[in-house]
Design a protein around this motif. Structure first.
Motif, PDB file in Angstrom:
ATOM      1  N   ALA A   1      73.636  54.062 100.163  1.00  0.00           N
ATOM      2  CA  ALA A   1      74.217  53.154  99.423  1.00  0.00           C
ATOM      3  C   ALA A   1      74.863  53.999  98.338  1.00  0.00           C
ATOM      4  CB  ALA A   1      73.385  51.993  98.951  1.00  0.00           C
ATOM      5  N   LEU A   2      74.426  54.874  97.469  1.00  0.00           N
ATOM      6  CA  LEU A   2      75.140  55.491  96.488  1.00  0.00           C
ATOM      7  C   LEU A   2      76.190  56.556  96.957  1.00  0.00           C
ATOM      8  CD1 LEU A   2      71.930  56.553  94.355  1.00  0.00           C
ATOM      9  CD2 LEU A   2      73.647  54.791  93.703  1.00  0.00           C
ATOM     10  N   GLN A   3      75.789  57.228  98.258  1.00  0.00           N
ATOM     11  CA  GLN A   3      76.821  57.910  98.836  1.00  0.00           C
ATOM     12  C   GLN A   3      78.045  57.000  99.300  1.00  0.00           C
ATOM     13  OE1 GLN A   3      74.956  60.143 102.101  1.00  0.00           O
ATOM     14  NE2 GLN A   3      73.610  61.211 100.638  1.00  0.00           N
ATOM     15  N   THR A   4      77.683  55.837  99.914  1.00  0.00           N
ATOM     16  CA  THR A   4      78.868  55.035 100.132  1.00  0.00           C
ATOM     17  C   THR A   4      79.711  54.538  99.127  1.00  0.00           C
ATOM     18  OG1 THR A   4      77.593  54.138 101.969  1.00  0.00           O
ATOM     19  CG2 THR A   4      79.316  52.720 101.368  1.00  0.00           C
ATOM     20  N   LEU A   5      78.949  54.218  97.824  1.00  0.00           N
ATOM     21  CA  LEU A   5      79.699  53.849  96.728  1.00  0.00           C
ATOM     22  C   LEU A   5      80.650  54.993  96.320  1.00  0.00           C
ATOM     23  CD1 LEU A   5      76.887  51.803  94.848  1.00  0.00           C
ATOM     24  CD2 LEU A   5      79.122  51.105  95.791  1.00  0.00           C
ATOM     25  N   ALA A   6      80.144  56.278  96.189  1.00  0.00           N
ATOM     26  CA  ALA A   6      80.676  57.434  95.727  1.00  0.00           C
ATOM     27  C   ALA A   6      82.104  57.809  96.659  1.00  0.00           C
ATOM     28  CB  ALA A   6      79.967  58.715  95.851  1.00  0.00           C
TER      29      ALA A   6
ATOM     30  N   LEU B   1      84.800  46.365  93.848  1.00  0.00           N
ATOM     31  CA  LEU B   1      83.963  44.844  93.637  1.00  0.00           C
ATOM     32  C   LEU B   1      82.728  45.274  94.537  1.00  0.00           C
ATOM     33  CD1 LEU B   1      83.704  42.034  92.615  1.00  0.00           C
ATOM     34  CD2 LEU B   1      84.805  41.354  94.855  1.00  0.00           C
ATOM     35  N   VAL B   2      81.541  45.254  94.057  1.00  0.00           N
ATOM     36  CA  VAL B   2      80.331  45.724  94.600  1.00  0.00           C
ATOM     37  C   VAL B   2      79.473  44.302  94.548  1.00  0.00           C
ATOM     38  CG1 VAL B   2      78.257  46.892  94.677  1.00  0.00           C
ATOM     39  CG2 VAL B   2      80.393  47.910  93.611  1.00  0.00           C
ATOM     40  N   SER B   3      78.900  43.963  96.039  1.00  0.00           N
ATOM     41  CA  SER B   3      78.034  42.971  96.146  1.00  0.00           C
ATOM     42  C   SER B   3      76.463  43.531  96.833  1.00  0.00           C
ATOM     43  CB  SER B   3      78.432  42.120  97.496  1.00  0.00           C
ATOM     44  OG  SER B   3      79.728  41.396  96.765  1.00  0.00           O
ATOM     45  N   TRP B   4      75.728  43.017  96.425  1.00  0.00           N
ATOM     46  CA  TRP B   4      74.318  43.470  96.917  1.00  0.00           C
ATOM     47  C   TRP B   4      73.479  42.541  96.909  1.00  0.00           C
ATOM     48  CZ3 TRP B   4      76.149  44.406  91.961  1.00  0.00           C
ATOM     49  CH2 TRP B   4      75.230  44.014  90.851  1.00  0.00           C
ATOM     50  N   LEU B   5      72.082  42.451  97.438  1.00  0.00           N
ATOM     51  CA  LEU B   5      71.052  41.796  97.546  1.00  0.00           C
ATOM     52  C   LEU B   5      69.698  42.140  97.078  1.00  0.00           C
ATOM     53  CD1 LEU B   5      70.088  38.887  98.878  1.00  0.00           C
ATOM     54  CD2 LEU B   5      69.622  40.173 101.182  1.00  0.00           C
ATOM     55  N   GLU B   6      69.109  41.559  96.447  1.00  0.00           N
ATOM     56  CA  GLU B   6      67.894  42.206  95.824  1.00  0.00           C
ATOM     57  C   GLU B   6      66.774  41.514  96.183  1.00  0.00           C
ATOM     58  OE1 GLU B   6      68.123  42.152  91.634  1.00  0.00           O
ATOM     59  OE2 GLU B   6      69.378  43.951  91.698  1.00  0.00           O
TER      60      GLU B   6
ATOM     61  N   GLY C   1      63.537  45.718  98.449  1.00  0.00           N
ATOM     62  CA  GLY C   1      64.393  46.704  98.101  1.00  0.00           C
ATOM     63  C   GLY C   1      65.712  46.192  97.810  1.00  0.00           C
ATOM     64  N   THR C   2      66.683  46.781  97.405  1.00  0.00           N
ATOM     65  CA  THR C   2      68.046  46.536  97.216  1.00  0.00           C
ATOM     66  C   THR C   2      68.980  47.083  98.313  1.00  0.00           C
ATOM     67  OG1 THR C   2      67.597  46.809  94.928  1.00  0.00           O
ATOM     68  CG2 THR C   2      69.922  46.517  95.427  1.00  0.00           C
ATOM     69  N   GLN C   3      69.695  45.807  98.770  1.00  0.00           N
ATOM     70  CA  GLN C   3      70.636  46.327 100.025  1.00  0.00           C
ATOM     71  C   GLN C   3      72.104  46.209  99.427  1.00  0.00           C
ATOM     72  OE1 GLN C   3      70.150  43.943 103.475  1.00  0.00           O
ATOM     73  NE2 GLN C   3      71.600  45.406 104.424  1.00  0.00           N
ATOM     74  N   LEU C   4      72.887  47.169  99.552  1.00  0.00           N
ATOM     75  CA  LEU C   4      74.434  46.979  99.301  1.00  0.00           C
ATOM     76  C   LEU C   4      75.087  46.390 100.409  1.00  0.00           C
ATOM     77  CD1 LEU C   4      77.143  48.136  97.686  1.00  0.00           C
ATOM     78  CD2 LEU C   4      77.180  49.767  99.248  1.00  0.00           C
ATOM     79  N   LEU C   5      75.735  45.348 100.239  1.00  0.00           N
ATOM     80  CA  LEU C   5      76.443  44.471 101.278  1.00  0.00           C
ATOM     81  C   LEU C   5      77.868  44.793 101.535  1.00  0.00           C
ATOM     82  CD1 LEU C   5      75.061  41.005 100.296  1.00  0.00           C
ATOM     83  CD2 LEU C   5      74.071  42.379 101.935  1.00  0.00           C
ATOM     84  N   ARG C   6      78.358  45.043 100.135  1.00  0.00           N
ATOM     85  CA  ARG C   6      79.947  45.401 100.231  1.00  0.00           C
ATOM     86  C   ARG C   6      80.500  46.072  98.930  1.00  0.00           C
ATOM     87  NH1 ARG C   6      84.591  40.604  99.979  1.00  0.00           N
ATOM     88  NH2 ARG C   6      86.351  42.198 100.778  1.00  0.00           N
ATOM     89  N   ALA C   7      81.412  46.889  99.268  1.00  0.00           N
ATOM     90  CA  ALA C   7      82.049  47.780  98.380  1.00  0.00           C
ATOM     91  C   ALA C   7      83.425  47.637  98.594  1.00  0.00           C
ATOM     92  CB  ALA C   7      81.706  48.970  97.914  1.00  0.00           C
ATOM     93  N   ALA C   8      84.334  46.896  97.697  1.00  0.00           N
ATOM     94  CA  ALA C   8      85.900  46.772  98.453  1.00  0.00           C
ATOM     95  C   ALA C   8      86.465  47.007  96.943  1.00  0.00           C
ATOM     96  CB  ALA C   8      85.989  45.378  98.735  1.00  0.00           C
ATOM     97  N   PRO C   9      87.595  48.081  97.319  1.00  0.00           N
ATOM     98  CA  PRO C   9      88.599  48.322  96.118  1.00  0.00           C
ATOM     99  C   PRO C   9      89.539  47.310  95.839  1.00  0.00           C
ATOM    100  CG  PRO C   9      89.132  49.594  97.957  1.00  0.00           C
ATOM    101  CD  PRO C   9      87.746  48.881  98.490  1.00  0.00           C
ATOM    102  N   GLY C  10      89.916  46.903  94.716  1.00  0.00           N
ATOM    103  CA  GLY C  10      91.148  46.340  94.323  1.00  0.00           C
ATOM    104  C   GLY C  10      90.981  44.811  94.176  1.00  0.00           C
ATOM    105  N   GLU C  11      89.721  44.535  94.501  1.00  0.00           N
ATOM    106  CA  GLU C  11      89.453  42.979  94.323  1.00  0.00           C
ATOM    107  C   GLU C  11      89.022  42.591  92.901  1.00  0.00           C
ATOM    108  OE1 GLU C  11      87.068  41.128  97.362  1.00  0.00           O
ATOM    109  OE2 GLU C  11      87.918  42.332  98.578  1.00  0.00           O
ATOM    110  N   SER C  12      89.077  41.383  92.526  1.00  0.00           N
ATOM    111  CA  SER C  12      88.507  40.889  91.096  1.00  0.00           C
ATOM    112  C   SER C  12      87.476  40.027  91.147  1.00  0.00           C
ATOM    113  CB  SER C  12      89.876  40.586  90.498  1.00  0.00           C
ATOM    114  OG  SER C  12      90.101  39.075  91.146  1.00  0.00           O
ATOM    115  N   CYS C  13      87.116  39.590  89.981  1.00  0.00           N
ATOM    116  CA  CYS C  13      86.016  38.626  89.870  1.00  0.00           C
ATOM    117  C   CYS C  13      86.425  37.210  90.121  1.00  0.00           C
ATOM    118  CB  CYS C  13      85.659  38.617  88.254  1.00  0.00           C
ATOM    119  SG  CYS C  13      84.710  39.918  87.940  1.00  0.00           S
TER     120      CYS C  13
END
Length: 64
Positions: free
Chosen positions: A18-23, A34-39, A43-55
């Motif tokens: 997940a850290l490599q994916t984010l990098a 904009l990063v979404s994850w599930l705890e 453990g913790t799972q990265l669900l989504r990492a999308a550039p340019g989105e806002s809150c």
């Protein structure tokens, strides 16, 4: 660390993949991610990492 939409900060316990994916995503775009994850207890799972989105696109409890 990840800046939260409510102004706080958090450091999720992502695995190496997940850290490599984010990098990689950060290198591809100058826009914030904009990063979404599930705890869960498992453990913790990265669900989504999308550039340019806002809150504005953050899901709200009443949407579920």
């Amino acid at each position: 660390q990840i800046a939260l939409c409510d102004g706080g900060r958090e450091s999720p316990s992502f695995d190496d993949y997940a850290l490599q994916t984010l990098a990689q995503q950060q290198r591809r775009s100058a826009a914030p991610l904009l990063v979404s994850w599930l705890e869960a207890p498992e453990g913790t799972q990265l669900l989504r990492a999308a550039p340019g989105e806002s809150c504005d696109s953050q899901p709200k409890e009443e949407d579920f």
